[in-house]
Design a protein around this motif. Structure first.
Motif, mmCIF file in Angstrom:
data_model
loop_
_atom_site.group_PDB
_atom_site.id
_atom_site.type_symbol
_atom_site.label_atom_id
_atom_site.label_comp_id
_atom_site.label_asym_id
_atom_site.label_seq_id
_atom_site.Cartn_x
_atom_site.Cartn_y
_atom_site.Cartn_z
ATOM 1 N N THR A 79 0.817 -1.212 0.000
ATOM 2 C CA THR A 79 0.000 0.000 0.000
ATOM 3 C C THR A 79 0.853 1.266 0.000
ATOM 4 O OG1 THR A 79 -0.165 -0.048 2.420
ATOM 5 C CG2 THR A 79 -1.908 -1.164 1.173
ATOM 6 N N ASP A 80 2.166 1.089 -0.139
ATOM 7 C CA ASP A 80 3.068 2.239 -0.148
ATOM 8 C C ASP A 80 3.954 2.252 -1.390
ATOM 9 O OD1 ASP A 80 4.797 0.142 0.421
ATOM 10 O OD2 ASP A 80 5.149 0.762 2.491
ATOM 11 N N GLY A 81 3.379 1.789 -2.502
ATOM 12 C CA GLY A 81 4.098 1.863 -3.772
ATOM 13 C C GLY A 81 5.215 0.860 -3.926
ATOM 14 N N GLY A 82 5.195 -0.208 -3.150
ATOM 15 C CA GLY A 82 6.210 -1.245 -3.283
ATOM 16 C C GLY A 82 7.361 -1.131 -2.315
ATOM 17 N N VAL A 83 7.264 -0.235 -1.342
ATOM 18 C CA VAL A 83 8.317 -0.133 -0.330
ATOM 19 C C VAL A 83 8.268 -1.338 0.605
ATOM 20 C CG1 VAL A 83 9.233 1.238 1.579
ATOM 21 C CG2 VAL A 83 8.300 2.377 -0.449
ATOM 22 N N THR A 84 7.065 -1.734 1.019
ATOM 23 C CA THR A 84 6.864 -2.911 1.859
ATOM 24 C C THR A 84 5.683 -3.697 1.324
ATOM 25 O OG1 THR A 84 5.398 -1.710 3.379
ATOM 26 C CG2 THR A 84 7.764 -1.754 3.908
ATOM 27 N N PHE A 85 5.649 -4.985 1.648
ATOM 28 C CA PHE A 85 4.548 -5.848 1.250
ATOM 29 C C PHE A 85 3.977 -6.558 2.470
ATOM 30 C CE2 PHE A 85 6.333 -5.108 -2.852
ATOM 31 C CZ PHE A 85 5.285 -5.258 -3.744
ATOM 32 N N GLY A 86 2.685 -6.873 2.397
ATOM 33 C CA GLY A 86 1.991 -7.487 3.514
ATOM 34 C C GLY A 86 1.943 -8.996 3.434
ATOM 35 N N THR A 87 0.883 -9.560 3.963
ATOM 36 C CA THR A 87 0.692 -11.001 4.106
ATOM 37 C C THR A 87 0.658 -11.705 2.757
ATOM 38 O OG1 THR A 87 -0.582 -10.587 6.109
ATOM 39 C CG2 THR A 87 -0.859 -12.742 5.078
ATOM 40 N N ASN A 88 1.135 -12.961 2.743
ATOM 41 C CA ASN A 88 0.938 -13.838 1.583
ATOM 42 C C ASN A 88 -0.452 -14.450 1.681
ATOM 43 O OD1 ASN A 88 4.314 -15.211 1.167
ATOM 44 N ND2 ASN A 88 3.565 -13.137 1.113
ATOM 45 N N ASN A 89 -1.372 -14.000 0.837
ATOM 46 C CA ASN A 89 -2.753 -14.465 0.860
ATOM 47 C C ASN A 89 -2.960 -15.592 -0.140
ATOM 48 O OD1 ASN A 89 -4.092 -12.238 2.603
ATOM 49 N ND2 ASN A 89 -2.982 -11.075 1.055
ATOM 50 N N LEU A 90 -3.646 -16.658 0.273
ATOM 51 C CA LEU A 90 -3.949 -17.779 -0.620
ATOM 52 C C LEU A 90 -5.088 -17.402 -1.556
ATOM 53 C CD1 LEU A 90 -3.460 -20.748 -1.421
ATOM 54 C CD2 LEU A 90 -5.166 -21.373 0.317
ATOM 55 N N VAL A 91 -4.854 -17.562 -2.856
ATOM 56 C CA VAL A 91 -5.864 -17.275 -3.872
ATOM 57 C C VAL A 91 -6.626 -18.534 -4.253
ATOM 58 C CG1 VAL A 91 -6.224 -16.519 -6.254
ATOM 59 C CG2 VAL A 91 -4.570 -15.333 -4.791
ATOM 60 N N ALA A 92 -5.900 -19.589 -4.588
ATOM 61 C CA ALA A 92 -6.531 -20.829 -5.052
ATOM 62 C C ALA A 92 -5.556 -21.982 -4.891
ATOM 63 C CB ALA A 92 -6.964 -20.707 -6.522
ATOM 64 N N THR A 93 -6.105 -23.168 -4.843
ATOM 65 C CA THR A 93 -5.307 -24.392 -4.813
ATOM 66 C C THR A 93 -5.469 -25.099 -6.146
ATOM 67 O OG1 THR A 93 -5.550 -24.649 -2.427
ATOM 68 C CG2 THR A 93 -4.951 -26.608 -3.667
ATOM 69 N N ALA A 94 -4.370 -25.277 -6.855
ATOM 70 C CA ALA A 94 -4.376 -25.947 -8.155
ATOM 71 C C ALA A 94 -3.870 -27.370 -7.963
ATOM 72 C CB ALA A 94 -3.494 -25.197 -9.149
ATOM 73 N N GLN A 95 -4.755 -28.333 -8.078
ATOM 74 C CA GLN A 95 -4.420 -29.700 -7.711
ATOM 75 C C GLN A 95 -3.229 -30.245 -8.491
ATOM 76 O OE1 GLN A 95 -5.725 -31.329 -5.175
ATOM 77 N NE2 GLN A 95 -7.070 -29.629 -4.705
ATOM 78 N N PHE A 96 -3.181 -29.954 -9.795
ATOM 79 C CA PHE A 96 -2.097 -30.490 -10.622
ATOM 80 C C PHE A 96 -1.534 -29.420 -11.544
ATOM 81 C CE2 PHE A 96 -3.626 -34.532 -9.191
ATOM 82 C CZ PHE A 96 -2.503 -35.349 -9.203
ATOM 83 N N GLY A 97 -1.234 -28.246 -10.973
ATOM 84 C CA GLY A 97 -0.524 -27.237 -11.739
ATOM 85 C C GLY A 97 0.913 -27.677 -11.945
ATOM 86 N N VAL A 98 1.565 -27.110 -12.943
ATOM 87 C CA VAL A 98 2.970 -27.401 -13.187
ATOM 88 C C VAL A 98 3.693 -26.101 -13.514
ATOM 89 C CG1 VAL A 98 3.007 -29.829 -13.841
ATOM 90 C CG2 VAL A 98 2.208 -28.164 -15.452
ATOM 91 N N PRO A 99 5.012 -26.031 -13.280
ATOM 92 C CA PRO A 99 5.674 -24.727 -13.277
ATOM 93 C C PRO A 99 5.694 -24.000 -14.605
ATOM 94 C CG PRO A 99 7.282 -26.491 -13.139
ATOM 95 C CD PRO A 99 5.943 -27.105 -12.949
ATOM 96 N N ASN A 100 5.600 -24.727 -15.715
ATOM 97 C CA ASN A 100 5.657 -24.026 -16.990
ATOM 98 C C ASN A 100 4.268 -23.645 -17.487
ATOM 99 O OD1 ASN A 100 5.087 -26.751 -17.356
ATOM 100 N ND2 ASN A 100 5.715 -26.696 -19.480
ATOM 101 N N ARG A 101 3.303 -23.658 -16.592
ATOM 102 C CA ARG A 101 1.966 -23.144 -16.913
ATOM 103 C C ARG A 101 1.686 -21.966 -15.988
ATOM 104 N NH1 ARG A 101 2.443 -28.139 -17.977
ATOM 105 N NH2 ARG A 101 1.506 -29.098 -19.800
ATOM 106 N N PHE A 102 2.442 -20.910 -16.165
ATOM 107 C CA PHE A 102 2.365 -19.778 -15.252
ATOM 108 C C PHE A 102 0.977 -19.144 -15.242
ATOM 109 C CE2 PHE A 102 7.142 -19.044 -16.052
ATOM 110 C CZ PHE A 102 7.459 -19.939 -15.044
ATOM 111 N N ILE A 103 0.669 -18.481 -14.138
ATOM 112 C CA ILE A 103 -0.598 -17.790 -14.002
ATOM 113 C C ILE A 103 -0.542 -16.459 -14.753
ATOM 114 C CG2 ILE A 103 -0.980 -18.869 -11.765
ATOM 115 C CD1 ILE A 103 -0.217 -16.203 -10.463
ATOM 116 N N SER A 104 -1.712 -15.819 -14.891
ATOM 117 C CA SER A 104 -1.797 -14.489 -15.492
ATOM 118 C C SER A 104 -2.724 -13.652 -14.620
ATOM 119 C CB SER A 104 -2.348 -14.575 -16.916
ATOM 120 O OG SER A 104 -2.451 -13.298 -17.516
ATOM 121 N N MET A 105 -2.291 -12.459 -14.227
ATOM 122 C CA MET A 105 -3.087 -11.583 -13.366
ATOM 123 C C MET A 105 -3.296 -10.237 -14.031
ATOM 124 S SD MET A 105 -2.473 -10.198 -9.447
ATOM 125 C CE MET A 105 -0.911 -9.378 -9.817
ATOM 126 N N LYS A 106 -4.520 -9.730 -13.930
ATOM 127 C CA LYS A 106 -4.848 -8.374 -14.378
ATOM 128 C C LYS A 106 -5.867 -7.782 -13.416
ATOM 129 C CE LYS A 106 -2.402 -7.800 -18.139
ATOM 130 N NZ LYS A 106 -1.516 -8.944 -17.905
#
Length: 231
Positions: A79-106
């Motif tokens: 909340t301060d432009g990237g000076v500090t970051f807060g908690t790691n919040n869980l978004v979703a559990t992907a049962q069989f994700g794999v590393p070369n299938r990266f997520i996309s956020m907008k």
């Protein structure tokens, strides 16, 4: 992402910012708080978006060992432009994700709502599909994942590497790699949502001809950009 475990993918995520147009950058701050001692906690595929009021958000996924320790998607907010970051919040559990299938956020530029797209297989045998979840804040709650690709369930054709974009008017555009035309034939497909990601239109094939496909590393880097008139 940085790994201090030789030969392992046990990475942590770090963030640095510039306030002078890229001439200099700040000292990196750690975002993912997981210990990098094992590959299970490896943090991969960071995505970044910024909102008004100096809000910066970074999302990523951690590697698990399915099905005992599934892959998970996380997000952290500054909340301060990237000076500090807060908690790691869980978004979703992907049962069989794999590393070369990266997520996309907008984020939706009109209201700041967050969207994360990812590939996951929730059936046996493995059949990867594209899902999207959303929230009004990093802390959640995040919506139940919505499937985007419209090929038959359990068809065995893989969809992965989603790239998501949101137009200024709120229209959501998505592309991904798709194997529905043949296990060794890789095409790019597209869909659009006009109701904030709750439903998605019939999929449209974008490519004129397929490329050859390997099982995993088909190519990490496809992207889509949206304006009000088109993607």
């Amino acid at each position: 992402a940085f790994s201090n475990v030789p030969g392992a993918e046990a990475m942590t995520l770090w963030f640095t910012r510039s306030t002078d147009g890229g001439t200099t950058f700040s000292s990196p701050v750690q975002i993912s708080t997981f210990s990098p001692a094992t590959g299970v906690n490896a943090s991969h595929g960071p995505q970044i978006t910024a909102l008004s009021g100096n809000h910066v958000l970074v999302s990523w996924h951690t590697i698990g060992n399915p099905p005992s320790t599934p892959w998970k998607i996380w997000i952290s907010e500054s909340t301060d432009g990237g000076v500090t970051f807060g908690t790691n919040n869980l978004v979703a559990t992907a049962q069989f994700g794999v590393p070369n299938r990266f997520i996309s956020m907008k984020s939706n530029p009109s209201n700041g709502r967050l969207y994360i797209a990812y590939a996951d297989s929730i059936v046996e045998p493995r059949d990867y599909d594209i899902f999207v979840t959303s929230s009004s804040s990093a802390a959640g709650p995040w919506t139940s994942p919505v499937k985007v690709n419209d090929d038959p369930a359990s068809s065995g054709s893989w969809q992965y590497w989603p790239s998501l974009s949101v137009a200024p008017n709120g229209r959501m555009d998505m592309i991904w790699y798709d194997k529905r035309d043949g296990a060794s034939l890789l095409n790019v497909y597209y869909s659009v949502s006009l109701d904030a990601g709750y439903t998605w239109a019939a999929n449209v094939k974008v490519t004129d001809a397929p490329s050859a496909s390997s099982a995993y590393f088909a190519g990490d880097y496809i992207a889509i950009a949206s304006v009000d008139e088109k993607a």
